[in-house]
Design a protein around this motif. Structure first.
Motif, PDB file in Angstrom:
ATOM      1  N   GLN A 144      -7.123   4.475  -8.933  1.00 15.60           N
ATOM      2  CA  GLN A 144      -6.388   4.324 -10.179  1.00 15.60           C
ATOM      3  C   GLN A 144      -6.052   5.669 -10.797  1.00 15.60           C
ATOM      4  O   GLN A 144      -6.788   6.652 -10.647  1.00 15.60           O
ATOM      5  N   ASN A 160      -7.085  -2.774  -8.198  1.00 16.96           N
ATOM      6  CA  ASN A 160      -6.483  -1.669  -8.947  1.00 16.96           C
ATOM      7  C   ASN A 160      -5.151  -2.076  -9.571  1.00 16.96           C
ATOM      8  O   ASN A 160      -4.830  -1.696 -10.703  1.00 16.96           O
ATOM      9  N   TRP A 175      -2.359   1.018  -5.325  1.00 11.68           N
ATOM     10  CA  TRP A 175      -2.912   2.370  -5.153  1.00 11.68           C
ATOM     11  C   TRP A 175      -4.321   2.313  -4.572  1.00 11.68           C
ATOM     12  O   TRP A 175      -5.091   1.403  -4.863  1.00 11.68           O
ATOM     13  N   SER A 176      -4.659   3.337  -3.802  1.00 13.05           N
ATOM     14  CA  SER A 176      -6.019   3.422  -3.275  1.00 13.05           C
ATOM     15  C   SER A 176      -7.004   3.837  -4.360  1.00 13.05           C
ATOM     16  O   SER A 176      -8.201   3.586  -4.259  1.00 13.05           O
ATOM     17  N   ASP A 211       0.082  13.033 -12.458  1.00 10.26           N
ATOM     18  CA  ASP A 211      -0.570  11.825 -11.967  1.00 10.26           C
ATOM     19  C   ASP A 211      -0.141  10.575 -12.739  1.00 10.26           C
ATOM     20  O   ASP A 211      -0.657   9.489 -12.496  1.00 10.26           O
ATOM     21  N   LEU A 218       2.345  -1.996  -6.894  1.00  8.11           N
ATOM     22  CA  LEU A 218       1.883  -0.724  -6.344  1.00  8.11           C
ATOM     23  C   LEU A 218       0.372  -0.753  -6.161  1.00  8.11           C
ATOM     24  O   LEU A 218      -0.394  -0.583  -7.112  1.00  8.11           O
ATOM     25  N   GLU A 236       0.843  -1.191   0.000  1.00  9.27           N
ATOM     26  CA  GLU A 236       0.000   0.000   0.000  1.00  9.27           C
ATOM     27  C   GLU A 236       0.883   1.247   0.000  1.00  9.27           C
ATOM     28  O   GLU A 236       2.097   1.171   0.192  1.00  9.27           O
ATOM     29  N   GLU A 237       0.262   2.405  -0.173  1.00 11.62           N
ATOM     30  CA  GLU A 237       1.015   3.661  -0.268  1.00 11.62           C
ATOM     31  C   GLU A 237       1.732   4.018   1.032  1.00 11.62           C
ATOM     32  O   GLU A 237       2.672   4.821   1.016  1.00 11.62           O
ATOM     33  N   LYS A 250       0.522   6.934 -11.239  1.00  6.20           N
ATOM     34  CA  LYS A 250      -0.539   6.065 -10.725  1.00  6.20           C
ATOM     35  C   LYS A 250      -0.921   4.966 -11.710  1.00  6.20           C
ATOM     36  O   LYS A 250      -1.717   4.085 -11.384  1.00  6.20           O
ATOM     37  N   LYS A 310      -7.744  -2.379  -3.545  1.00  5.10           N
ATOM     38  CA  LYS A 310      -6.427  -1.925  -4.001  1.00  5.10           C
ATOM     39  C   LYS A 310      -5.735  -2.983  -4.848  1.00  5.10           C
ATOM     40  O   LYS A 310      -5.078  -2.654  -5.849  1.00  5.10           O
ATOM     41  N   LEU A 357       8.272   7.664  -5.335  1.00  4.52           N
ATOM     42  CA  LEU A 357       7.368   6.513  -5.292  1.00  4.52           C
ATOM     43  C   LEU A 357       7.963   5.378  -4.463  1.00  4.52           C
ATOM     44  O   LEU A 357       7.283   4.779  -3.612  1.00  4.52           O
TER      45      LEU A 357
END
Length: 503
Positions: free
Chosen positions: A356, A209, A353-354, A365, A351, A136-137, A368, A206, A410
């Motif tokens: 997309q 995603n 992401w919460s 962006d 990765l 997660e992030e 992502k 997630k 990142l």
């Protein structure tokens, strides 16, 4: 009168004409007797446009069948097309900036079969689509069992899309205009309801995603461009995915190119015009050179054809082929790798992401849409991989410093380590912005018709008189987007000419 015998040629066929004078009542008539004298393979000239896998395969099969007047015109200074293996430092393993995997490593796959025959089997390594940590992030690692459950549910969704194509391909209203994205978002709630606990459901979302970002790469572009109805048209060989160690995929390409005579490939020779109205075909090049041949085989990428076909062919292409070129998608695909003299990781990461990255979001962006920073079996000092869509196109437009800074930020976020340094080196592709390619590989869009790939592969002017032929992964109805599809398309078009000149 003495019979008169004349020879004349039309295209690739020669005829002998016997003029027989008739006496008596019909003395003013002359009987014409035609005898077809098929030209031999050794006297037939063929120009192959492009020295990617399809072009090399075409030339290889023609030469094996006895054609001797074959040349390959390559616009760049290397062979291999969209296969490009880069070795960061001498003695290290390759990093693939283009084609990476043998999809379906089995004897049915010609690439795997040839690699085995050429003694390259020991250089192959298994590839696993879901290996590595899903993070997660905030750096937290998602449980492997949850990842496996979401993945298996997604595979069921993918299988249901295959079923749509199987059930509807013969229907008069096929296809509809449903996109991959629409189908996936309709399925997302069904997948998430399998996880009743809120925390698990959030994490499953997630993981989903990650999978959709992965599908964006596998299909070649934004998922709202990809037809869900045509997913089932793509076929797979049995067997695992495998990657080349050592010199990488380029090692395979070099082996194939070595099968050709040394002077057959003319590098830095970009074709700009194909004149095919007369009995022979004239090929004009950017460097001023002109070639004339009985047949020309076009193997350049669909992206290049899309940008140039209107001015490239004279006469212009028939509507059926031009329309197929316009409707068929050619994806925005990129590869991005960070290289460190001193690796800091123990595993690669996906990765999670919460949310997309969307196709119309702001320029900053683009990250992502990155799928993962995975470890490479061939080179343990690099992390990275492929991604696709608008983000891939943006990445190519940025400076190396901008991309390196974004990657560092990142990595610090997903590894939860603010001390991760900038990479020693950045390696990235430029397929989208390169005018010789203009993208990665083919996908079927919502605008495609069920017979478009047949039209892409059809020779000109027709099947009986194939003066201009077309090969490349975009022309293979089952294995488009793959190296083996490109190889098989070259074998198909060479076989078309072989059968025309049966000995």
């Amino acid at each position: 009168m003495t019979p008169i015998i004349n020879d004349f040629c039309q295209g690739n066929l020669c005829f002998q004409v016997l003029l027989l004078p008739v006496t008596g009542r019909y003395r003013d008539n002359i009987v014409l007797c035609f005898t077809k004298l098929t030209m031999s393979r050794s006297s037939t000239s063929v120009v192959v446009v492009g020295a990617g896998i399809a072009g090399l395969s075409t030339a290889y099969h023609l030469l094996e069948a006895g054609f001797t007047k074959v040349i390959v015109l390559e616009a760049s200074d290397r062979h291999g097309g969209r296969i490009l293996s880069v070795i960061p430092k001498e003695g290290e393993g390759a990093i693939e900036l283009g084609g990476t995997c043998i999809h379906g490593a089995s004897v049915e796959n010609p690439v795997f079969r040839l690699a085995t025959e050429w003694g390259m089997a020991d250089s192959l390594s298994l590839s696993d689509r879901i290996c590595g940590q899903f993070r997660e992030e905030n750096g937290e690692i998602i449980d492997e069992e949850l990842v496996r459950q979401v993945w298996e549910l997604f595979l069921k969704m993918e299988a249901s899309m295959d079923k749509i194509y199987t059930e509807r391909k013969h229907s008069k209203d096929f296809p509809s205009s449903k996109t991959f994205k629409e189908y996936a978002e309709e399925t997302r709630p069904q997948i998430l309801q399998e996880f009743p606990e809120e925390k698990e459901r959030e994490r499953a979302d997630k993981v989903f995603n990650v999978i959709l970002n992965y599908c964006r790469f596998m299909n070649g572009d934004e998922l709202d461009k990809v037809s869900a109805d045509f997913i089932g048209q793509y076929k797979s060989f049995p067997g695992p995915e495998m990657t080349f160690m050592g010199k990488g995929y380029t090692g395979f390409v070099d082996k194939l190119a070595d099968k050709l005579p040394g002077d057959i490939i003319r590098y830095n020779t970009e074709v700009t015009k194909i004149l095919w109205e007369k009995s022979t075909v004239e090929v004009r090049c950017k460097n001023g050179q002109t070639y004339t041949a009985d047949h020309v085989v076009i193997t350049c990428p669909l992206g290049h054809l899309k940008a140039n076909y209107k001015n490239m062919f004279e006469p212009e292409l028939p509507e059926s082929k031009a329309g197929a070129i316009e409707r068929t998608g050619f994806g925005r695909v990129a590869k991005l790798f960070v290289y460190y003299d001193q690796p800091f990781w123990k595993e690669g990461i996906k990765l999670a992401w919460s949310e997309q990255g969307q196709p119309n979001t702001e320029k900053s962006d683009w990250t992502k849409q990155l799928v993962f920073f995975e470890m490479l079996p061939a080179n343990p000092k690099a992390l990275g991989g492929p991604f696709a869509g608008r983000g891939a196109e943006i990445m190519e437009s940025l400076s190396e410093e901008e991309v390196a800074s974004a990657c560092t930020e990142l990595l610090r976020k997903f590894f939860n380590d603010p001390h991760i340094p900038k990479p020693t080196k950045l390696l990235r592709s430029n397929w989208i912005s390169n005018p010789l390619f203009r993208g990665g590989y083919t996908y079927l869009s919502t605008e495609n018709r069920s017979d478009d790939m047949q039209h892409l592969a059809a020779p000109l002017p027709d099947q009986r008189r194939p003066k201009v032929l077309f090969a490349g992964e975009a022309t293979h109805p089952d294995y488009y987007s793959t190296v083996h599809g490109a190889y098989l398309s070259g074998a198909r078009e060479s076989q078309r000419l072989i059968e025309l000149y049966e000995q």
